[in-house]
Design an enzyme around this catalytic site. Structure first.
Site, PDB file in Angstrom:
ATOM      1  N   LYS A 162       7.775   7.527 -20.462  1.00 26.33           N
ATOM      2  CA  LYS A 162       8.649   8.438 -20.474  1.00 26.33           C
ATOM      3  C   LYS A 162       9.959   7.658 -20.430  1.00 26.33           C
ATOM      4  O   LYS A 162      10.648   7.616 -21.068  1.00 26.33           O
ATOM      5  CB  LYS A 162       8.793   9.132 -19.254  1.00 26.33           C
ATOM      6  CG  LYS A 162       8.773  10.195 -18.775  1.00 26.33           C
ATOM      7  CD  LYS A 162       8.866  10.793 -17.621  1.00 26.33           C
ATOM      8  CE  LYS A 162       7.920  12.032 -17.292  1.00 26.33           C
ATOM      9  NZ  LYS A 162       7.151  10.561 -15.954  1.00 26.33           N
ATOM     10  N   GLN A 214       6.363  12.413 -12.102  1.00 26.73           N
ATOM     11  CA  GLN A 214       5.136  13.406 -12.948  1.00 26.73           C
ATOM     12  C   GLN A 214       4.712  14.004 -13.839  1.00 26.73           C
ATOM     13  O   GLN A 214       6.311  14.011 -14.672  1.00 26.73           O
ATOM     14  CB  GLN A 214       4.320  13.808 -11.576  1.00 26.73           C
ATOM     15  CG  GLN A 214       3.710  12.797 -10.324  1.00 26.73           C
ATOM     16  CD  GLN A 214       5.011  12.777  -9.366  1.00 26.73           C
ATOM     17  OE1 GLN A 214       6.151  13.258  -9.280  1.00 26.73           O
ATOM     18  NE2 GLN A 214       5.002  11.488  -8.787  1.00 26.73           N
ATOM     19  N   GLY A 223       5.062   5.474 -10.893  1.00 28.18           N
ATOM     20  CA  GLY A 223       4.802   4.246 -11.481  1.00 28.18           C
ATOM     21  C   GLY A 223       5.801   4.008 -12.886  1.00 28.18           C
ATOM     22  O   GLY A 223       4.818   4.881 -13.691  1.00 28.18           O
ATOM     23  N   HIS A 224       6.554   2.997 -13.180  1.00 28.59           N
ATOM     24  CA  HIS A 224       6.783   2.780 -14.505  1.00 28.59           C
ATOM     25  C   HIS A 224       6.901   1.278 -14.968  1.00 28.59           C
ATOM     26  O   HIS A 224       7.793   0.957 -14.098  1.00 28.59           O
ATOM     27  CB  HIS A 224       7.364   3.364 -15.068  1.00 28.59           C
ATOM     28  CG  HIS A 224       8.566   3.914 -14.358  1.00 28.59           C
ATOM     29  ND1 HIS A 224       9.204   5.084 -13.921  1.00 28.59           N
ATOM     30  CD2 HIS A 224      10.548   3.324 -14.132  1.00 28.59           C
ATOM     31  CE1 HIS A 224       9.691   5.242 -12.785  1.00 28.59           C
ATOM     32  NE2 HIS A 224      10.665   4.141 -13.032  1.00 28.59           N
ATOM     33  N   ASP A 283       1.908   9.975 -16.808  1.00 31.36           N
ATOM     34  CA  ASP A 283       1.844   8.185 -17.411  1.00 31.36           C
ATOM     35  C   ASP A 283       2.385   8.902 -18.863  1.00 31.36           C
ATOM     36  O   ASP A 283       1.409   7.566 -19.671  1.00 31.36           O
ATOM     37  CB  ASP A 283      -0.077   7.882 -17.083  1.00 31.36           C
ATOM     38  CG  ASP A 283       0.486   7.925 -15.737  1.00 31.36           C
ATOM     39  OD1 ASP A 283       1.005   7.560 -14.551  1.00 31.36           O
ATOM     40  OD2 ASP A 283      -0.609   7.875 -15.284  1.00 31.36           O
TER      41      ASP A 283
HETATM   42  P1  IMP Z   1      -0.444  12.632  -4.635  1.00 29.30           P
HETATM   43  O1  IMP Z   1       1.686  12.960  -5.856  1.00 29.30           O
HETATM   44  O2  IMP Z   1      -0.216  11.669  -4.087  1.00 29.30           O
HETATM   45  O3  IMP Z   1      -0.353  13.444  -3.627  1.00 29.30           O
HETATM   46  O4  IMP Z   1      -1.327  13.215  -6.037  1.00 29.30           O
HETATM   47  C1  IMP Z   1      -1.445  14.229  -6.315  1.00 29.30           C
HETATM   48  C2  IMP Z   1      -1.833  13.963  -7.573  1.00 29.30           C
HETATM   49  O5  IMP Z   1      -0.756  13.705  -8.521  1.00 29.30           O
HETATM   50  C3  IMP Z   1      -2.893  13.264  -8.101  1.00 29.30           C
HETATM   51  O6  IMP Z   1      -4.124  13.425  -8.960  1.00 29.30           O
HETATM   52  C4  IMP Z   1      -2.231  11.921  -8.329  1.00 29.30           C
HETATM   53  O7  IMP Z   1      -2.802  10.914  -9.211  1.00 29.30           O
HETATM   54  C5  IMP Z   1      -1.327  12.869  -9.432  1.00 29.30           C
HETATM   55  N1  IMP Z   1      -0.482  11.698  -9.459  1.00 29.30           N
HETATM   56  C6  IMP Z   1       0.633  11.835  -8.426  1.00 29.30           C
HETATM   57  N2  IMP Z   1       1.541  10.544  -9.046  1.00 29.30           N
HETATM   58  C7  IMP Z   1       1.618  10.448 -10.386  1.00 29.30           C
HETATM   59  C8  IMP Z   1       1.866   9.596 -11.195  1.00 29.30           C
HETATM   60  O8  IMP Z   1       2.889   9.136 -11.324  1.00 29.30           O
HETATM   61  N3  IMP Z   1       1.024   9.547 -12.650  1.00 29.30           N
HETATM   62  C9  IMP Z   1      -0.004  10.220 -12.843  1.00 29.30           C
HETATM   63  N4  IMP Z   1      -0.508  11.042 -11.854  1.00 29.30           N
HETATM   64  C10 IMP Z   1       0.243  10.989 -11.114  1.00 29.30           C
END
Ligand code: IMP
Length: 428
Positions: free
Chosen positions: A16, A223, A40-41, A13
């Site tokens: 980007k 991520q 998510g953007h 977050d």
């Molecule tokens: P998962 O990707 O749903 O398996 O989640 C694993 C970890 O990555 C968790 O702490 C989520 O909150 C974090 N996470 C996954 N996608 C994002 C993102 O786009 N932004 C921030 N944190 C993320």
């Protein structure tokens, strides 16, 4: 012309979109190479606001070819939901290319994500619950279903049956959920086949040819560095390679084709989900950053954990990703703070660490060692040149640059697309 990678340098977050905007019309392809609809953007084009979770942001730019690479896990329901919503608003989505080798997120992956989190209790990761981890686990276990498998009904049935062998034991005997039938998964997945067919391609070949032809390809990581499966704060990470190295393996383009790596660094730090976060603030300062920075998840709506900038992390991200440039975002959020602490090292049980401790237990105990920099109170949202920024804001930027070890090429100073101070060109 180059292959350019954009990565988050903290816990995600970082914004980007600012870097993507800067590259703008000079981009020919935008590739998503890892993750799925956990990202998510929000993209604002004119008066229109679009929330994308799975599709690469390039889908909104006319003339850009968006690509979903082999390293991505795809929830087909989400894919077509996003495509239909964009089409309904007049966006041309026909250029989308999808790798035949990308993996599919099924209903049982979503269920398993939620029940395993619940069973972990206090040790839960705080995942987005979208089935990302279980889909990647199946890929590594070699019981995953790829996009190309959807086009061979007999193979598809065999693969679903193979996957359900162990899944149904797990679902019914361990997690007390109902068993899933091969037919229901088969019917669900095959309902997308005809719509999917024209988009599926050998995307590695297409991207390599595009680079041969001198086109500009932007590889946008989902991520961020500290959520990378290998280099993040394991196990509180996502299940894919979110660092620059993933751009090659997740898209089928050779590492030698990647010319620039742009790291996105927020002026402070945020994190969603569980896991260590040395500079996290539990007081009114954390609340202020959350409020001023609108720090709530785009995918889950969860309030983000907030803290001061941590230059130990950024230095680590510079090294792991080989950053050539940094885009610093949300500098305006710090306006009005009299004295701004920046983490320069950690104290772990009395010992100073200038680099990330190798032991995760040490990282959990890390206390930030701060240097405080004088703040500024002037509105900076109209600044477009470095010299437009107040002297203290310039000094803050220079301090982060020196400590992180990569040059800061652009600075986000507001929510608007144009609210950017450009210091160096990102394509040259
Ligand atoms: P998962 O990707 O749903 O398996 O989640 C694993 C970890 O990555 C968790 O702490 C989520 O909150 C974090 N996470 C996954 N996608 C994002 C993102 O786009 N932004 C921030 N944190 C993320």
């Amino acid at each position: 012309m180059p292959g350019i990678v954009i990565v988050g340098a903290q816990w995600g977050d970082e914004g980007k979109g600012k870097a993507t905007d800067l590259l703008g019309s000079r981009t020919d392809f935008v590739v998503k190479f890892n993750g799925g609809n956990n990202a998510g953007h929000t993209v604002v084009v004119g008066d229109e606001k679009y929330a994308l979770h799975l599709l690469p942001s390039g889908i909104l730019t006319p003339g850009v070819t968006p690509v979903i690479g082999n390293g991505v896990v795809i929830d087909l329901e989400v894919l077509f939901h996003e495509l239909e919503a964009l089409s309904a608003r007049g966006v041309d989505v026909s250029r989308l290319r999808i790798s035949a080798n990308a993996h599919i997120i099924t209903d049982y992956h979503r269920t398993l994500d939620k029940v395993t989190e619940r069973f972990l209790g206090k040790r839960s990761i705080g995942t987005t619950g979208r089935g990302i981890g279980p889909a990647y686990a199946d890929k590594i276990n070699r019981v995953g279903i790829r996009v190309q498998d959807l086009f061979d009904e007999s193979i598809l049935r065999q693969k679903i049956e193979g996957a359900l062998d162990s899944k149904n034991h797990l679902l019914t005997k361990v997690y007390n959920r109902r068993a899933v039938t091969c037919d229901e998964i088969f019917d669900d997945l095959t309902s997308y086949v005809e719509r999917l067919r024209p988009m599926v391609a050998d995307t590695g070949l297409e991207l390599s040819r595009a680079l041969d032809d001198g086109r500009t390809v932007v590889f946008e990581a989902g991520q961020a560095t500290m959520l990378d499966i290998d280099h993040g704060t394991y196990p509180f990470v996502t299940s894919s390679t979110a660092t620059a190295a993933g751009a090659a393996s997740g898209s089928g383009v050779a590492p030698s084709r990647l010319d620039r790596v742009i790291g996105i660094v927020k002026a402070y730090t945020t994190r969603v989900g569980a896991g260590p976060f040395p500079t996290e603030l539990f007081d009114e300062w954390g609340e202020l950053l959350r409020k001023q920075g609108f720090e709530f998840g785009t995918t889950t709506g969860r309030p983000r954990r907030c803290g001061w900038n941590d230059t130990v992390l950024t230095r680590y991200a510079s090294r792991i990703n080989g950053l050539t440039d940094i885009v610093l975002t949300k500098l305006d959020v710090l306006t009005g703070i009299e004295s701004i602490p920046v983490c320069v090292a950690y104290d772990v049980d009395g010992e100073r660490f200038d680099e990330l401790p190798v032991s995760q237990s040490d990282f959990h105990h890390a206390k930030p060692i701060y240097e405080s920099l004088p703040g500024w109170s002037e509105d900076i949202t109209g600044a477009r040149e470095l010299s437009d920024l107040p002297a203290n804001a310039q000094a803050y930027v220079r301090f982060l640059e020196e400590r992180s070890g990569s040059r800061i090429s652009a600075i986000g100073v507001g929510a608007d697309r144009e609210a950017i101070v450009q210091v160096h060109d990102l394509i040259d």
